[in-house]
Motif scaffolding. Structure first.
Motif, PDB file in Angstrom:
ATOM      1  N   LEU A  12      19.803  12.332 -17.934  1.00 38.30           N
ATOM      2  CA  LEU A  12      18.759  11.420 -17.050  1.00 38.30           C
ATOM      3  C   LEU A  12      17.622  12.358 -16.655  1.00 38.30           C
ATOM      4  O   LEU A  12      17.759  13.411 -16.149  1.00 38.30           O
ATOM      5  N   VAL A  13      16.361  12.008 -16.853  1.00 36.83           N
ATOM      6  CA  VAL A  13      15.268  12.524 -16.263  1.00 36.83           C
ATOM      7  C   VAL A  13      14.668  11.887 -15.416  1.00 36.83           C
ATOM      8  O   VAL A  13      14.147  10.612 -15.536  1.00 36.83           O
ATOM      9  N   GLU A  14      14.766  12.111 -14.101  1.00 35.15           N
ATOM     10  CA  GLU A  14      14.033  11.393 -12.985  1.00 35.15           C
ATOM     11  C   GLU A  14      12.445  11.670 -12.881  1.00 35.15           C
ATOM     12  O   GLU A  14      12.438  12.757 -12.260  1.00 35.15           O
ATOM     13  N   LEU A  15      11.668  11.032 -13.647  1.00 35.32           N
ATOM     14  CA  LEU A  15      10.333  11.510 -13.558  1.00 35.32           C
ATOM     15  C   LEU A  15       9.712  11.782 -12.308  1.00 35.32           C
ATOM     16  O   LEU A  15       8.927  12.590 -11.947  1.00 35.32           O
ATOM     17  N   HIS A  16       9.920  11.003 -11.280  1.00 30.46           N
ATOM     18  CA  HIS A  16       9.224  10.881  -9.947  1.00 30.46           C
ATOM     19  C   HIS A  16      10.115  11.640  -9.174  1.00 30.46           C
ATOM     20  O   HIS A  16       9.866  11.226  -7.789  1.00 30.46           O
ATOM     21  N   GLY A  17      11.221  12.251  -9.349  1.00 36.38           N
ATOM     22  CA  GLY A  17      12.081  12.717  -8.411  1.00 36.38           C
ATOM     23  C   GLY A  17      13.205  11.988  -7.758  1.00 36.38           C
ATOM     24  O   GLY A  17      13.533  10.841  -8.446  1.00 36.38           O
ATOM     25  N   GLY A  18      13.790  12.239  -6.555  1.00 38.74           N
ATOM     26  CA  GLY A  18      14.652  11.394  -6.042  1.00 38.74           C
ATOM     27  C   GLY A  18      14.728  11.493  -4.285  1.00 38.74           C
ATOM     28  O   GLY A  18      14.477  12.438  -3.987  1.00 38.74           O
ATOM     29  N   LEU A  19      14.985  10.307  -3.849  1.00 40.13           N
ATOM     30  CA  LEU A  19      14.956  10.072  -2.432  1.00 40.13           C
ATOM     31  C   LEU A  19      16.116  10.979  -1.734  1.00 40.13           C
ATOM     32  O   LEU A  19      15.987  11.079  -0.655  1.00 40.13           O
ATOM     33  N   ASP A  20      16.955  11.213  -2.322  1.00 42.50           N
ATOM     34  CA  ASP A  20      18.074  11.971  -1.805  1.00 42.50           C
ATOM     35  C   ASP A  20      17.721  13.547  -1.582  1.00 42.50           C
ATOM     36  O   ASP A  20      18.824  14.196  -0.970  1.00 42.50           O
ATOM     37  N   ARG A  21      16.725  13.808  -1.837  1.00 39.64           N
ATOM     38  CA  ARG A  21      16.270  15.143  -1.710  1.00 39.64           C
ATOM     39  C   ARG A  21      14.832  15.476  -0.891  1.00 39.64           C
ATOM     40  O   ARG A  21      14.072  14.710  -1.067  1.00 39.64           O
ATOM     41  N   LYS A  76       0.871  -1.242   0.019  1.00 36.92           N
ATOM     42  CA  LYS A  76       0.122   0.123   0.155  1.00 36.92           C
ATOM     43  C   LYS A  76       0.796   1.336   0.018  1.00 36.92           C
ATOM     44  O   LYS A  76       1.354   1.622   1.022  1.00 36.92           O
ATOM     45  N   PRO A  77       1.203   1.659  -1.158  1.00 33.03           N
ATOM     46  CA  PRO A  77       2.112   2.689  -1.209  1.00 33.03           C
ATOM     47  C   PRO A  77       1.624   4.247  -0.662  1.00 33.03           C
ATOM     48  O   PRO A  77       0.313   4.287  -0.655  1.00 33.03           O
ATOM     49  N   MET A  78       2.292   4.954  -0.093  1.00 38.71           N
ATOM     50  CA  MET A  78       1.766   6.225   0.387  1.00 38.71           C
ATOM     51  C   MET A  78       1.376   7.103  -0.761  1.00 38.71           C
ATOM     52  O   MET A  78       2.027   7.205  -2.009  1.00 38.71           O
ATOM     53  N   THR A  79       0.222   7.904  -0.584  1.00 40.95           N
ATOM     54  CA  THR A  79      -0.118   8.748  -1.573  1.00 40.95           C
ATOM     55  C   THR A  79       0.075  10.304  -1.277  1.00 40.95           C
ATOM     56  O   THR A  79       0.101  10.434  -0.178  1.00 40.95           O
ATOM     57  N   GLY A  80       0.116  10.823  -2.134  1.00 41.25           N
ATOM     58  CA  GLY A  80       0.439  12.597  -1.877  1.00 41.25           C
ATOM     59  C   GLY A  80      -0.691  13.157  -0.911  1.00 41.25           C
ATOM     60  O   GLY A  80      -0.554  13.781  -0.005  1.00 41.25           O
ATOM     61  N   PRO A  81      -2.013  12.829  -1.437  1.00 41.25           N
ATOM     62  CA  PRO A  81      -3.000  13.568  -0.722  1.00 41.25           C
ATOM     63  C   PRO A  81      -3.035  13.165   0.859  1.00 41.25           C
ATOM     64  O   PRO A  81      -3.262  13.755   1.761  1.00 41.25           O
ATOM     65  N   GLU A  82      -2.831  11.748   1.001  1.00 38.35           N
ATOM     66  CA  GLU A  82      -2.835  11.188   2.527  1.00 38.35           C
ATOM     67  C   GLU A  82      -1.754  11.828   3.106  1.00 38.35           C
ATOM     68  O   GLU A  82      -1.623  12.208   4.321  1.00 38.35           O
ATOM     69  N   PHE A  83      -0.542  12.042   2.493  1.00 41.79           N
ATOM     70  CA  PHE A  83       0.641  12.412   3.305  1.00 41.79           C
ATOM     71  C   PHE A  83       0.389  13.938   3.527  1.00 41.79           C
ATOM     72  O   PHE A  83       0.686  14.361   4.759  1.00 41.79           O
ATOM     73  N   ARG A  84       0.125  14.568   2.596  1.00 37.01           N
ATOM     74  CA  ARG A  84      -0.497  16.126   3.117  1.00 37.01           C
ATOM     75  C   ARG A  84      -1.187  16.315   4.230  1.00 37.01           C
ATOM     76  O   ARG A  84      -1.405  17.155   4.864  1.00 37.01           O
ATOM     77  N   ALA A  85      -2.535  15.509   4.011  1.00 40.64           N
ATOM     78  CA  ALA A  85      -3.522  15.441   4.808  1.00 40.64           C
ATOM     79  C   ALA A  85      -3.461  15.097   6.321  1.00 40.64           C
ATOM     80  O   ALA A  85      -4.116  15.296   7.222  1.00 40.64           O
ATOM     81  N   ASP A  93      11.305  14.632  -1.922  1.00 42.39           N
ATOM     82  CA  ASP A  93      11.325  15.280  -3.174  1.00 42.39           C
ATOM     83  C   ASP A  93      10.853  14.277  -4.143  1.00 42.39           C
ATOM     84  O   ASP A  93      11.572  14.259  -5.328  1.00 42.39           O
ATOM     85  N   VAL A  94       9.788  13.738  -4.131  1.00 45.81           N
ATOM     86  CA  VAL A  94       9.393  12.494  -5.041  1.00 45.81           C
ATOM     87  C   VAL A  94       7.990  12.786  -5.396  1.00 45.81           C
ATOM     88  O   VAL A  94       7.287  13.395  -4.435  1.00 45.81           O
ATOM     89  N   VAL A  95       7.651  12.042  -6.546  1.00 51.56           N
ATOM     90  CA  VAL A  95       6.156  12.142  -6.789  1.00 51.56           C
ATOM     91  C   VAL A  95       5.423  10.891  -6.240  1.00 51.56           C
ATOM     92  O   VAL A  95       5.725   9.890  -6.757  1.00 51.56           O
ATOM     93  N   PHE A  96       4.397  11.148  -5.247  1.00 50.66           N
ATOM     94  CA  PHE A  96       3.859  10.148  -4.675  1.00 50.66           C
ATOM     95  C   PHE A  96       2.588   9.511  -5.489  1.00 50.66           C
ATOM     96  O   PHE A  96       2.462  10.442  -6.335  1.00 50.66           O
ATOM     97  N   PHE A  97       2.053   8.645  -5.325  1.00 48.78           N
ATOM     98  CA  PHE A  97       0.946   8.014  -6.012  1.00 48.78           C
ATOM     99  C   PHE A  97      -0.120   9.266  -5.799  1.00 48.78           C
ATOM    100  O   PHE A  97      -0.290   9.622  -4.717  1.00 48.78           O
ATOM    101  N   GLY A  98      -0.996   9.345  -6.861  1.00 50.96           N
ATOM    102  CA  GLY A  98      -1.972  10.475  -6.791  1.00 50.96           C
ATOM    103  C   GLY A  98      -1.385  12.053  -7.107  1.00 50.96           C
ATOM    104  O   GLY A  98      -2.242  12.835  -6.969  1.00 50.96           O
TER     105      GLY A  98
END
Length: 278
Positions: free
Chosen positions: A116-125, A47-56, A191-196
């Protein structure tokens, strides 16, 4: 490990020979580095973390950062595997014009890929959701360790499983102090693109440009279930470029592809490399 049929590999080599390539990679490229995928055969239900639930939810952020502290140890231990290194060599030789990756593990960069294009960002940021201040991930890891010294007693075995986004499933950790922005005190997010969430338009445009300039698109280790990958396939189709996918298990967008190869990425890619060398 399963490898595509030899005749299919011959056909793939015939299609790609002499063409400049755009590469799109997914989690299946990093499994040989010890990082699991979400949807490959045998993968547990995650169950991956989603952006909306992380923010809320402050509680979800708490759970995420606790898991990310333990999972981060495992992610930092991961090293580029032969597939990452071969793709970097393809870039240096000019065979690959560039790589767009859906992975956030940074292993393509470590292997030496530059275009390189890291579409979903990087965990090092890490970025603050309030003031947008950026931080190196290590600085936040150090903050978590200072404010939760008891975490030093835990090891990777205390995490139930690692997720491809660097998170880990952890038991309830009473007393965990969530890291906050040292500038404004706001909540922090990797600094990654979560699901949603949506890939930033400028970042996607760079990936689309690689596909548009190339003569063919090679998709490796992606189930192509998210819209970003499908949009890149559509760009290649509009350009009239052949599309070849290599993945274990079902691959979305198969009807858009010129050739779909089912099998593990590493042996298939190296077999393909040998054919292209002749």
């Amino acid at each position: 490990m399963p490898i595509p049929d030899s005749a299919d590999l011959d056909r793939a080599a015939d299609i790609l020979r002499g063409r400049s390539l755009a590469i799109l990679t997914g989690a299946g490229v990093s499994t040989d580095s010890g990082i699991p995928d979400y949807r490959g055969p045998g993968a547990p239900v995650r169950k991956p973390m989603t952006g909306p639930e992380f923010r809320a939810s402050a509680e979800r952020r708490r759970r995420y950062w606790a898991g990310a502290f333990l999972g981060g140890r495992l992610m930092r231990a991961a090293k580029p595997n032969p597939t990452h290194r071969l793709l970097a060599a393809w870039e240096r030789s000019g065979r690959a014009l560039g790589i767009a990756t859906q992975n956030v593990d940074g292993l393509h960069r470590q292997a030496g890929t530059r275009k390189l294009v890291e579409l979903h960002g990087g965990l090092d940021r890490v970025v603050c959701l309030s003031c947008e201040q950026g931080f190196a991930r290590q600085a936040i890891t150090d903050q978590i360790a200072r404010e939760n010294p008891w975490l030093a007693q835990l090891g990777p075995e205390d995490a139930d499983r690692l997720n491809p986004d660097g998170d880990a499933e952890v038991p309830e950790l009473d007393g965990f102090t969530v890291p906050v922005c040292t500038v404004c005190g706001g909540p922090l997010k990797p600094d990654v693109v979560f699901f949603g969430e949506t890939v930033p338009s400028a970042r996607f445009a760079r990936a689309r440009s690689i596909v548009h300039r190339a003569d063919a698109l090679l998709v490796l280790g992606s189930s192509l279930t998210v819209n970003t990958g499908i949009r890149l396939l559509d760009q290649a189709r509009r350009d009239g470029s052949p599309i070849i996918t290599i993945n274990r298990g079902t691959t979305g967008g198969a009807s858009r592809a010129t050739l779909v190869l089912e099998g593990s990425v590493a042996p298939a890619l190296h077999a393909l490399d040998e054919r292209l060398a002749h």
